[in-house]
Enzyme design. Sequence first.
Site: not given
Ligand code: SAH
Length: 248
Positions: A98
């Site tokens: 993000s």
């Molecule tokens: N917090 C992260 C940004 C993540 S982007 C950082 O600091 O880099 C969102 C993430 O959520 C992705 O990696 C995606 O695979 C994950 N995601 C999507 N659906 C999800 C779910 N149901 N449970 C856990 N993770 C999920």
Amino acid sequence: MKLPMILRRRLLAAALAAPLGAACAAEQDSYAAARQRMLAEVEADMRATARSTGRNRLDPRVAAAIGKVPRHRFVPAQLADRAYENRPLPIGHQQTISQPFIVALMTDLVDPKPADRVLEIGTGSGYQAAVLAELVARVYTIEIVQPLGEQAAALLKSLGYRNVETRIGDGYLGWPEAAPFDAIVVTAAPDHMPQPLVEQLAPNGRLIAPVGSRYGIQLLQLLRKDAQGRAVTRSVLEVRFVPLTRAR
Ligand code: SAH
């Protein structure tokens, strides 16, 4: 400044003999100025959005955490030089790390306290988890894409974050065995507020999530429980996150 040769040799020897940890600190230092510039941009975004968010600057503890976590370690190596731009970057598997402003804002809005236990949904690169780990007692983070979750777990460990527990799975369901949580940070967008997460939030807890449709507008929503456990939700800002996917 020019050092006498003998002193230079001694410094060099000391550098070579330094343990791995010290080498890492030196590496981080080469990005320290860029990180401070990024922090200044984040603070500018805080001021620019204050009317919607209700906060015109970061809590000093949150600012210190953003100024400390080596974001360049959480992006693919070929993007390390862009790690301190105030923008999201791809991390593979169609996912993104993000934007620093959004990480800072979400962290700030859940009011992280030193004794808190916090749940994050969407480990991704592990960056948000690291920021939280600087601020609270324990972080639980769930990722649904196995290779991403494993990579983040290894990185967090190698950076010395011992207060982060990682899990591969569907974060919609939360982490019932570790509940209740003082704060929950959802970093992928569900189309409605996940009820299991609301249930796993402690009285006086704070939950932040980008809620909305897959490709349309999502609203960052902040849900707070009072001491009796009654929830109040407010919309903070329009955002764009990758969708929260469900286990197939
Ligand atoms: N917090 C992260 C940004 C993540 S982007 C950082 O600091 O880099 C969102 C993430 O959520 C992705 O990696 C995606 O695979 C994950 N995601 C999507 N659906 C999800 C779910 N149901 N449970 C856990 N993770 C999920």
